[in-house]
Design an enzyme around this catalytic site. Sequence first.
Site, PDB file in Angstrom:
ATOM      1  N   GLN A 176      40.941 -81.659 -10.754  1.00  0.00           N
ATOM      2  CA  GLN A 176      39.762 -81.150 -11.469  1.00  0.00           C
ATOM      3  C   GLN A 176      38.495 -81.484 -10.690  1.00  0.00           C
ATOM      4  OE1 GLN A 176      39.985 -82.680 -15.455  1.00  0.00           O
ATOM      5  NE2 GLN A 176      41.805 -81.484 -15.954  1.00  0.00           N
ATOM      6  N   ASP A 326      51.025 -84.739 -15.565  1.00  0.00           N
ATOM      7  CA  ASP A 326      51.092 -84.283 -16.967  1.00  0.00           C
ATOM      8  C   ASP A 326      52.480 -84.461 -17.571  1.00  0.00           C
ATOM      9  OD1 ASP A 326      48.438 -83.606 -16.962  1.00  0.00           O
ATOM     10  OD2 ASP A 326      48.784 -81.521 -16.425  1.00  0.00           O
TER      11      ASP A 326
HETATM   12  C1  S3P Z   1      44.517 -80.067 -13.852  1.00  0.00           C
HETATM   13  C2  S3P Z   1      44.470 -81.266 -13.206  1.00  0.00           C
HETATM   14  C3  S3P Z   1      45.004 -82.513 -13.794  1.00  0.00           C
HETATM   15  C4  S3P Z   1      45.894 -82.255 -14.996  1.00  0.00           C
HETATM   16  C5  S3P Z   1      45.331 -81.209 -15.908  1.00  0.00           C
HETATM   17  C6  S3P Z   1      45.144 -79.902 -15.165  1.00  0.00           C
HETATM   18  C7  S3P Z   1      43.950 -78.881 -13.179  1.00  0.00           C
HETATM   19  O1  S3P Z   1      43.907 -83.296 -14.209  1.00  0.00           O
HETATM   20  O2  S3P Z   1      46.117 -83.445 -15.708  1.00  0.00           O
HETATM   21  O3  S3P Z   1      46.194 -80.990 -17.004  1.00  0.00           O
HETATM   22  O4  S3P Z   1      44.224 -77.746 -13.621  1.00  0.00           O
HETATM   23  O5  S3P Z   1      43.240 -79.066 -12.187  1.00  0.00           O
HETATM   24  P1  S3P Z   1      43.158 -84.323 -13.196  1.00  0.00           P
HETATM   25  O6  S3P Z   1      42.541 -83.526 -12.144  1.00  0.00           O
HETATM   26  O7  S3P Z   1      42.138 -85.022 -14.034  1.00  0.00           O
HETATM   27  O8  S3P Z   1      44.243 -85.227 -12.706  1.00  0.00           O
END
Ligand code: S3P
Length: 447
Positions: A176, A326
Site C-alpha cells: 500500500q 492476509d
Molecule cells: C494490499 C496490501 C497489503 C494487504 C492488503 C492489500 C494491497 O497491505 O494486507 O489487504 O492491495 O496493496 P499492506 O501494504 O499494508 O501490507
Amino acid sequence: MSGHGEPIPMTARASGPLRGTAEVPGDKSISHRALILGALAVGETRIAGLLEGQDVLDTAKAMRAFGAEVVCHGPGSWSVHGVGVGGFAEPDQVIDCGNSGTGVRLIMGAMATTPITATFTGDASLNKRPMGRVTDPLALFGAQAHGRSGGRLPMTLVGAAAPVPIHYTTPMPSAQVKSAVLLAGLNAPGQTVVIEKEPTRDHSERMLRGFGAEVSVEDGPEGRIITLTGQPELRPQTVAVPRDPSSAAFPVCAALMVPESDIFVPGVSQNLTRNGLYLTLVEMGADISFENPREEGGEPVADLRVRFGPLQGIEVPPERAASMIDEYPVLAALAATAEGSTVMRGVKELRVKESDRIDAMARGLEACGVRIEEDDDLLIVHGLGAGGVPGGATVRSHLDHRIAMSFLCLGLAARQPIRVDDGGPIATSFPVFEPLMRGLGADIDRD
Ligand code: S3P
C-alpha cells in the site's frame, strides 16, 4: 458491528466432507488498482471480473467523486472513463473508504500531487489505522495532511501544487505504501524511486506498465528498486481481473480441515508475491495439486485440487510473510487442526490490519480451546490434530472480514459450533462467501 450496519452473527457447525468447485471472486488488490488507474487514464477502461465487494465499491464511488465516470454494465463488468494524470477534480463531499486501508491509502497517493483538497474517512476499524505511513512520503512530494492525532482518519489531504519526485525506502513491507508513492509519482516531473527491502505484491508495477507508464524494477543490494517516470499519458486498458488467492484461501483451508473433503478451485494466482500460503500448505503436507498453469489477466494462475489429509505444523519462514500477509488468520485456524505447533514469526504488520489480527486470532483460538503463544511479532498455534478442536465459543470479528471467515472455517471442523459475533464485514472482500461455502456442503448460518 459491521461498518455502518447492524451486526450479523453467524455460526458454523461440524460439516460433512466439502465437495465441488469453488469459483472465488475477483482479486481485491487488482480491482482497486484497475479503478484508480482507469480513472487516471485518458479514455475508457473496461474491467471484467471486478470484485463487487464493499471495499471496491467504495473506491468506485471515490473515483466518481474525483471526476471519473464509473459505470457498472452487469455482474463484474465495469467501465471507467478517466480524466488523465493530474486531471482529478476536487471532490465536493467527504471520501468515505469504509473498511478499506488499500482504498484510502492508494487514493491518497493518486491525489497527492494534484492541487486539490480532499477529506477522507472510514469506518471504526479504518479510523483506527495508521495513515502516517503514507502521508509521510506524500509530504516529501509537497502534499500536506491534517488528520487526527496519531495520523488517523478523518484526515484532509492538500495536494502539492508544485510536486517534486522522491526517492523513498519503505520503512515496513507494505504494497500500500509502495503503491501510494508510485501513484503520487505519476504526476510529479522526473523519476520517482521506491526501494523496498522485502518484495511485496507487485500489482501496481505490473498494471502501471500495462497502462503505458515507464516502470523499471531491479534488485539491488538494499532491496527491490522501482523507478517510475512521471507525467505519462496513461492509455485506457481492458483489464481481466483474476480470482483472489486471498479469498481462495478460505475454501482451500476449510477443505484441509474437514475430513474427506475434495474440492476444485480454478484460477488461483501463483504470483510469487502472493502465493506464500500455498507454499506453506504444501510444506505442512497438504494434498494440493496445481493443475493447468497459465496466464490470466497478466497474472500466472493454476487450478487447485485440494484433498483433506493429515497436516503437520511447521515454522513459517519469516521472509515469506509479505507474500501471505492476509492469509495468517486462516493459517492460524488451520494450524489448530494440524499435528504439532505452527510458528509464525515476523508478523507484526498483522497488528495494524482491519483489526490487530494477532490478538483477534489468539483470543478467538483460546476461546475455542486452542493453546497459543504470542508476542509483538509472533504467533504460535499448538495444533490439536484433525477433529481435536473443541470449539463451542462466540468469537469477536473486530470489524475484520478475514477474522470472521477464519473462525467460520474452523467451526466446520470443530467439535462444537463456533459463532462469530459479526459476519457483516465479510461483504467487504468476499460477498458470496456464505453461498459459495454452503454450495460445497458447509453448515454456515446466520442466527
Ligand atoms: C494490499 C496490501 C497489503 C494487504 C492488503 C492489500 C494491497 O497491505 O494486507 O489487504 O492491495 O496493496 P499492506 O501494504 O499494508 O501490507
